[in-house]
Enzyme design. Structure first.
Site, PDB file in Angstrom:
ATOM      1  N   ASP A 158      -2.670 -14.474   2.266  1.00 31.40           N
ATOM      2  CA  ASP A 158      -3.027 -14.887   3.627  1.00 31.40           C
ATOM      3  C   ASP A 158      -2.150 -16.071   4.040  1.00 31.40           C
ATOM      4  OD1 ASP A 158      -4.270 -15.601   5.987  1.00 31.40           O
ATOM      5  OD2 ASP A 158      -5.923 -16.640   4.975  1.00 31.40           O
ATOM      6  N   ASN A 199      -2.170 -17.510   7.256  1.00 30.65           N
ATOM      7  CA  ASN A 199      -2.639 -18.356   8.374  1.00 30.65           C
ATOM      8  C   ASN A 199      -4.057 -18.892   8.200  1.00 30.65           C
ATOM      9  OD1 ASN A 199      -4.107 -16.061   8.727  1.00 30.65           O
ATOM     10  ND2 ASN A 199      -3.412 -15.606  10.813  1.00 30.65           N
ATOM     11  N   ASP A 244      -6.948 -17.480   7.849  1.00 34.17           N
ATOM     12  CA  ASP A 244      -8.148 -16.820   8.391  1.00 34.17           C
ATOM     13  C   ASP A 244      -8.906 -16.039   7.315  1.00 34.17           C
ATOM     14  OD1 ASP A 244      -6.613 -14.566   7.984  1.00 34.17           O
ATOM     15  OD2 ASP A 244      -6.690 -13.844  10.052  1.00 34.17           O
ATOM     16  N   ASP A 265      -2.069 -10.941   5.193  1.00 34.40           N
ATOM     17  CA  ASP A 265      -1.347 -10.509   6.395  1.00 34.40           C
ATOM     18  C   ASP A 265       0.125 -10.249   6.089  1.00 34.40           C
ATOM     19  OD1 ASP A 265      -0.301 -13.138   6.233  1.00 34.40           O
ATOM     20  OD2 ASP A 265      -1.965 -13.902   7.449  1.00 34.40           O
ATOM     21  N   ASP A 290       1.415   4.029   4.756  1.00 33.67           N
ATOM     22  CA  ASP A 290       0.277   4.903   4.479  1.00 33.67           C
ATOM     23  C   ASP A 290       0.052   5.788   5.698  1.00 33.67           C
ATOM     24  OD1 ASP A 290      -2.137   5.870   3.274  1.00 33.67           O
ATOM     25  OD2 ASP A 290      -2.298   3.951   2.237  1.00 33.67           O
ATOM     26  N   ASP A 309      -2.499  10.048   2.834  1.00 30.66           N
ATOM     27  CA  ASP A 309      -3.912   9.945   2.477  1.00 30.66           C
ATOM     28  C   ASP A 309      -4.581  11.330   2.465  1.00 30.66           C
ATOM     29  OD1 ASP A 309      -6.136   7.872   2.204  1.00 30.66           O
ATOM     30  OD2 ASP A 309      -6.920   9.070   3.860  1.00 30.66           O
ATOM     31  N   GLU A 315      -1.685  12.142  -1.609  1.00 30.51           N
ATOM     32  CA  GLU A 315      -2.928  11.948  -2.357  1.00 30.51           C
ATOM     33  C   GLU A 315      -3.670  13.277  -2.351  1.00 30.51           C
ATOM     34  OE1 GLU A 315      -6.818   9.027  -2.485  1.00 30.51           O
ATOM     35  OE2 GLU A 315      -6.194   9.917  -0.589  1.00 30.51           O
ATOM     36  N   HIS A 329      -6.313   0.876  -4.955  1.00 30.51           N
ATOM     37  CA  HIS A 329      -7.379   0.189  -4.221  1.00 30.51           C
ATOM     38  C   HIS A 329      -8.707   0.940  -4.259  1.00 30.51           C
ATOM     39  CE1 HIS A 329      -5.844   3.263  -1.622  1.00 30.51           C
ATOM     40  NE2 HIS A 329      -6.873   3.108  -0.821  1.00 30.51           N
ATOM     41  N   ASP A 330      -8.728   2.133  -4.836  1.00 29.41           N
ATOM     42  CA  ASP A 330      -9.963   2.919  -4.915  1.00 29.41           C
ATOM     43  C   ASP A 330     -10.555   2.930  -6.323  1.00 29.41           C
ATOM     44  OD1 ASP A 330      -9.748   3.704  -2.248  1.00 29.41           O
ATOM     45  OD2 ASP A 330      -8.588   5.494  -2.747  1.00 29.41           O
TER      46      ASP A 330
HETATM   47  C1  NOJ Z   1      -8.333   7.793   0.329  1.00 28.15           C
HETATM   48  C2  NOJ Z   1      -8.079   6.317   0.427  1.00 28.15           C
HETATM   49  O1  NOJ Z   1      -7.320   5.919  -0.673  1.00 28.15           O
HETATM   50  C3  NOJ Z   1      -9.426   5.640   0.502  1.00 28.15           C
HETATM   51  O2  NOJ Z   1      -9.336   4.247   0.378  1.00 28.15           O
HETATM   52  C4  NOJ Z   1     -10.071   6.038   1.796  1.00 28.15           C
HETATM   53  O3  NOJ Z   1     -11.402   5.548   1.828  1.00 28.15           O
HETATM   54  C5  NOJ Z   1     -10.115   7.554   1.967  1.00 28.15           C
HETATM   55  N1  NOJ Z   1      -8.924   8.227   1.556  1.00 28.15           N
HETATM   56  C6  NOJ Z   1     -10.358   7.910   3.413  1.00 28.15           C
HETATM   57  O4  NOJ Z   1      -9.207   7.651   4.169  1.00 28.15           O
END
Ligand code: NOJ
Length: 567
Positions: A21, A23, A25, A29, A98, A200, A261, A337-338
């Site tokens: 980050d 700034n 907040d 970013d 993405d 995605d 994905e 991130h999942d």
């Molecule tokens: C896969 C993404 O990696 C995930 O973070 C997202 O919630 C779902 N697709 C829906 O876009």
């Protein structure tokens, strides 16, 4: 820059909200990313995959896009984007955006139009169905974030389909105008100079229509509940056709790198989509290995876990390694991130954290494919000790908690234990940069709490330490550039004399590369694969030094060794 050499590339994923980050907040970013590009260059990666930065109500942290051509104000401006891209290109880094086009946000102008009346020209951009005879949803599919995939739309008196949250309506890819809109927005970013796309849930774009236009019910796997809808929409009938059209219309006209994905993809699907002559994408993210620690037959999918059986992991990897050799291309990942942090999930985040992080990296990077490093993985960041649901921000975890505690009879303790093990927020707490407050991520209050143990793994503390996880990743990435066997070599799973030890080799021309790793907290001694003892150790930790003629190898807890020799 030279054309994208994606087979020998290493990709680094940035989740912008949690990266840096600039700034104060509390939200990461684009200028924050620009400020940290030297970290990536030092690490040695070639490509950045940037999770969504587009205008969005952030119902699913940006995977719900309201305007594909605008930057979310909390992430910065288009000028900030241009500066970041220029900074990447100056350093020889490429940028993959993405591409989230299975669905939009319900706040996208297309959906606002579409939902207003059945006659609106945008109505057919989305998927609408009449209610079932009892007035309820048109079929029995359950959405990824709980509840039915169908949401009622009063102005048109119909349901619309959303495979994720109700704020993420699915686009109708059968409509050629939708496809042209997607191609146009892809060109917009490619013309700006971006280098490719991570797509995605791309294998969900072609839905399995019945002849009468309805979508078939999913088989009943649990009585009295909605049924998982994913199995029905992944790898649909027109998927490859749509992707080939995308190549003809867009991708073939640029030098790009693409990764799709693809939940529920099989090796056969992987071959079809990534085949060097007949496929459409460079590589896939498949999920088979990520699902091996899910206990079978549960009502709540990923949330009930079982210990990973290393033999299952190896068998699965072997199937993909062999199936795609010469027939496609693998992505290699343990983290994004999942997913929870791999060191906590399949390693040890206590006393052996550093060794476990290095071992998992050595094991992964030895395979054939393009390795992905998710922010913080190169620091060995562990899961976060979420105590209450109020610590969580992720829609998936919050919805799961509500269903589990209100409908399924789980206690708060049980639900929070599941979230600590599998929740996506584990990977979304801020990256630990230094020893200052919030790991140096922000001068303000972070949108999600920073890790309480940041002092153990922040980047600043690792740059000067040759034994750090960061240096280990740096060396692994450099090895891929030096040794073609890592890129081209054929994979062979080797028998292992211990159930928690993985052994495999890679073969290329007259070279052989062995990778032996201890997935346990116990010291082990294993039989050395033939001829390995006379090879040269490329990288190793917690492993006995090799001497010619040696027949066994002692590995410390989470020790690993990668050796190059002759076939
Ligand atoms: C896969 C993404 O990696 C995930 O973070 C997202 O919630 C779902 N697709 C829906 O876009």
């Amino acid at each position: 820059m030279k054309p994208t050499d994606w087979r020998s590339s290493v990709v680094y994923q940035i989740y912008p909200r949690s990266f840096c980050d600039s700034n104060g907040d509390g939200i990461g970013d684009l200028p924050g990313i620009t400020a940290k590009l030297d970290h990536l260059q030092q690490l040695g990666v070639d490509v950045v995959w940037l999770s969504p930065i587009y205008a969005s109500p952030q119902d699913d942290n940006g995977y719900d896009i309201a305007d594909y051509r605008a930057i979310a104000p909390e992430f910065g401006t288009m000028a900030d984007f241009d500066a970041m891209l220029a900074g990447m290109h100056q350093r020889g880094l490429r940028l993959m955006m993405d591409l989230v086009v299975n669905h939009t946000s319900d706040e996208h102008a297309w959906f606002q139009q579409a939902r207003s009346s059945r006659d609106n020209p945008y109505h057919d951009y989305y998927l609408w169905r009449e209610p079932a005879p009892d007035g309820g949803p048109p079929n029995n599919w359950e959405a990824a974030f709980q509840g039915s995939v169908w949401e009622w739309n009063e102005p048109t008196g119909e349901y619309y389909l959303h495979m994720f949250s109700k704020k993420q309506p699915d686009l109708n890819w059968e409509n050629p105008r939708v496809r042209q809109e997607v191609y146009a927005l892809m060109r917009f970013w490619l013309d700006k100079g971006v280098d490719g796309f991570r797509m995605d849930v791309i294998n969900m774009i072609s839905k399995p229509w019945n002849a009468d236009g309805s979508l078939p019910n999913a088989p009943v796997v649990r009585d009295g509940f909605l049924q998982p809808g994913f199995a029905m929409t992944c790898n649909g009938p027109r998927l490859l056709e749509f992707l080939r059209e995308m190549c003809l219309e867009v991708l073939d006209h640029y030098d790009t790198l693409t990764v799709g994905e693809a939940p529920m993809a099989t090796v056969t699907v992987g071959q079809a989509l990534t085949h060097p002559e007949t496929g459409a994408l460079n590589m896939l993210f498949q999920f088979e290995h990520m699902d091996l620690d899910i206990a079978p037959g549960q009502a709540v999918g990923k949330w009930v876990t079982q210990p990973l059986d290393l033999r299952d992991l190896q068998q699965s990897m072997a199937r993909w390694q062999n199936g795609l050799h010469g027939q496609g291309w693998n992505s290699l990942y343990l983290s994004n991130h999942d997913q929870p942090r791999p060191v906590s999930r399949w390693g040890d985040d206590g006393v052996h954290r550093v060794a476990a992080a290095k071992m998992l990296a050595t094991w992964l990077h030895g395979h054939q494919g393009t390795p992905y490093v998710y922010q913080g993985e190169e620091l060995g960041m562990p899961n976060y000790p979420f105590a209450t649901i109020n610590d969580c921000r992720d829609i998936e975890s919050i919805n799961f908690y509500q269903v589990a505690t209100r409908q399924l009879g789980w206690t708060d303790g049980q639900a929070m234990a599941a979230i600590r093990a599998k929740g996506r927020d584990n990977a979304r707490v801020p990256v630990a940069w230094d020893a200052t407050a919030h790991g140096g991520f922000t001068q303000g209050t972070p949108w999600i709490d920073s890790h309480p143990n940041a002092e153990q793994f922040h980047a600043q503390g690792q740059y000067g330490d040759v034994d750090s996880v960061f240096h280990h990743y740096q060396r692994l990435i450099a090895l891929r550039k030096q040794h073609p066997v890592l890129v081209h070599g054929r994979y062979e799973l080797l028998p292992s004399s211990h159930p928690r030890v993985s052994a495999y080799r890679r073969l290329w021309v007259d070279q052989c590369l062995w990778v032996v790793t201890n997935f346990s907290a116990e010291p082990v001694t294993v039989t050395l694969p033939e001829r390995m003892a006379s090879g040269q150790t490329l990288i190793g930790h917690g492993a006995e030094a090799l001497t010619p003629g040696m027949s066994t190898l002692a590995l410390q807890p989470y020790g690993a060794i990668m050796v190059l020799g002759q076939t």
